[in-house]
Motif scaffolding. Structure first.
Motif, mmCIF file in Angstrom:
data_model
loop_
_atom_site.group_PDB
_atom_site.id
_atom_site.type_symbol
_atom_site.label_atom_id
_atom_site.label_comp_id
_atom_site.label_asym_id
_atom_site.label_seq_id
_atom_site.Cartn_x
_atom_site.Cartn_y
_atom_site.Cartn_z
ATOM 1 N N THR A 12 7.437 3.228 -10.121
ATOM 2 C CA THR A 12 7.397 3.092 -11.412
ATOM 3 C C THR A 12 6.043 3.062 -12.025
ATOM 4 N N LEU A 13 4.987 2.951 -11.288
ATOM 5 C CA LEU A 13 3.584 2.927 -11.899
ATOM 6 C C LEU A 13 3.257 4.316 -11.563
ATOM 7 N N ASP A 14 3.730 5.135 -10.522
ATOM 8 C CA ASP A 14 3.555 6.688 -10.697
ATOM 9 C C ASP A 14 4.124 7.131 -11.964
ATOM 10 N N ASP A 15 5.355 6.877 -12.410
ATOM 11 C CA ASP A 15 5.905 7.368 -13.704
ATOM 12 C C ASP A 15 5.265 6.843 -14.901
ATOM 13 N N LEU A 16 4.569 5.901 -14.880
ATOM 14 C CA LEU A 16 3.795 5.489 -15.824
ATOM 15 C C LEU A 16 2.316 5.900 -15.966
ATOM 16 N N ALA A 17 2.136 6.677 -14.983
ATOM 17 C CA ALA A 17 0.862 7.442 -15.092
ATOM 18 C C ALA A 17 0.667 8.629 -16.156
ATOM 19 N N HIS A 18 -0.567 8.695 -16.714
ATOM 20 C CA HIS A 18 -0.715 9.838 -17.585
ATOM 21 C C HIS A 18 -2.161 10.882 -17.058
ATOM 22 N N TYR A 19 -1.900 11.894 -17.719
ATOM 23 C CA TYR A 19 -3.036 12.759 -17.315
ATOM 24 C C TYR A 19 -3.882 13.231 -18.498
ATOM 25 N N TYR A 29 -1.892 3.482 -19.824
ATOM 26 C CA TYR A 29 -1.876 2.635 -21.003
ATOM 27 C C TYR A 29 -1.754 1.184 -20.640
ATOM 28 N N ALA A 30 -2.669 0.365 -21.293
ATOM 29 C CA ALA A 30 -2.641 -1.055 -20.834
ATOM 30 C C ALA A 30 -1.449 -1.790 -21.222
ATOM 31 N N LYS A 83 0.280 -0.745 -36.869
ATOM 32 C CA LYS A 83 -0.671 -0.262 -35.689
ATOM 33 C C LYS A 83 -1.072 -1.408 -34.793
ATOM 34 N N ILE A 84 -1.108 -1.092 -33.570
ATOM 35 C CA ILE A 84 -1.654 -2.106 -32.554
ATOM 36 C C ILE A 84 -2.739 -1.448 -31.668
ATOM 37 N N LYS A 85 -3.408 -2.205 -31.140
ATOM 38 C CA LYS A 85 -4.436 -1.872 -30.216
ATOM 39 C C LYS A 85 -4.039 -1.673 -28.758
ATOM 40 N N ASP A 86 -4.450 -0.647 -28.142
ATOM 41 C CA ASP A 86 -4.223 -0.497 -26.838
ATOM 42 C C ASP A 86 -5.331 0.158 -26.090
ATOM 43 N N TYR A 87 -5.150 0.255 -24.728
ATOM 44 C CA TYR A 87 -6.272 1.045 -23.959
ATOM 45 C C TYR A 87 -5.934 1.911 -22.986
ATOM 46 N N LYS A 88 -6.803 3.061 -22.913
ATOM 47 C CA LYS A 88 -6.446 3.909 -21.979
ATOM 48 C C LYS A 88 -7.211 3.683 -20.687
ATOM 49 N N LEU A 89 -7.007 3.201 -19.545
ATOM 50 C CA LEU A 89 -7.248 2.738 -18.297
ATOM 51 C C LEU A 89 -7.419 3.755 -17.146
ATOM 52 N N THR A 90 -8.595 4.046 -16.836
ATOM 53 C CA THR A 90 -8.426 4.795 -15.302
ATOM 54 C C THR A 90 -8.094 4.006 -14.251
#
Length: 284
Positions: A12-19, A29-30, A83-90
């Motif tokens: 699931t976390l693999d699928d949620l990963a972005h690049y 995404y947080a 509009k909502i706040k989010d974060y891109k997390l490494t």
């Protein structure tokens, strides 16, 4: 958490990963992983993000950004958007956030392991989760024993007496085997702390017996070596009986890898992740 559940969470976390191809950075995404990191409410998760940001700022790594705030438009269900706040997390950012959680929880141990390992193979995640579990159990026992020693000292027991009480507690838990004989039985050197080589179930058993004694010292206002010894022995015998009903004899369980070595391995993963993590480029 069994192997199947670990595999499902990993996939699931693999699928949620972005690049991000421009930055060549893998990220999440947080709001998409909030639940996986044990947070139900966004405000609490954002507080954890703030703590993680503060911790990375202490490393003084200029030019690298692991937490990038973004705005998203979401449907409200009535045709309107907000509009909502989010974060891109490494990956490193996700790991730091997970480090704010309780490693005794399997979900947190999984998240720490998943994000710490560059190669997220199933067996490596499971191995690291077991290591984290034993480290957390050992830390819990250390704290319980610290409180136990303080309680005994305040109740008129000197250092020698404290050692005798601990030894008698071990004999009760290990079916008559002393601390020294248990070290010989499982094949560890005399100078090594016994608890550093015990399996997690035995460490937890020792902690439970110690916590029970700590509780009853206060509850029953126990004083002196004799009364505390009786209480501690009874609690260890009780925990041993509980284990016996599940077919477990603590003295027959083999030694496991030194917790100190496990801690060095886990800390090494963290240092390696910190060195190799690539953040988003600075905005000019």
């Amino acid at each position: 958490m069994d192997s199947k559940e670990i595999a499902n969470r990993r996939l699931t976390l693999d699928d949620l990963a972005h690049y991000d191809e421009a930055a060549e950075v893998e990220f999440w995404y947080a709001r998409e992983i909030q639940g996986f990191l044990g947070y139900k409410e966004w405000r609490n998760f954002e507080t954890a993000i703030d703590r993680a940001v503060a911790s990375i700022n202490t490393t003084k790594r200029p030019g690298e950004h692991h937490f990038v705030m973004v705005n998203k438009m979401v449907d409200l269900g009535s045709g309107s958007k907000r509009k909502i706040k989010d974060y891109k997390l490494t990956r490193y950012a996700c790991y730091l956030i997970a480090m704010n959680g309780d490693p005794r929880k399997e979900e947190i141990a999984f998240a720490q392991s998943y994000f710490a390992l560059k190669t997220r193979k199933q067996e490596l995640i499971e191995e690291r989760m077991l290591a984290i579990s034993r480290i957390a159990a050992r830390d819990g026992l250390t704290e319980a024993e610290r409180v136990f020693s303080a309680n005994m000292y305040e109740r008129g027991v000197d250092r020698t007496g404290i050692g005798r009480i601990r030894s008698k507690g071990d004999r009760a838990l290990f079916g008559g085997h002393s601390t020294a004989s248990m070290k010989k039985r499982i094949g560890i050197r005399d100078s090594a702390p016994l608890a550093d080589h015990l399996p997690a179930v035995t460490i937890a058993a020792k902690q439970l017996a110690t916590e029970l004694t700590n509780h009853n010292i206060d509850e029953r206002d126990l004083y002196g070596e004799k009364s505390i010894t009786v209480e501690h022995v009874q609690n260890n015998e009780g925990v041993r009986d509980l284990l016996g009903k599940r077919g477990i004899k603590p003295e027959d369980l083999p030694a496991e890898e030194d917790v100190k070595k496990l801690r060095r391995k886990v800390d090494g993963d963290k240092r390696k992740l910190e060195r190799e993590s690539k953040g988003f480029p600075s905005e000019e």
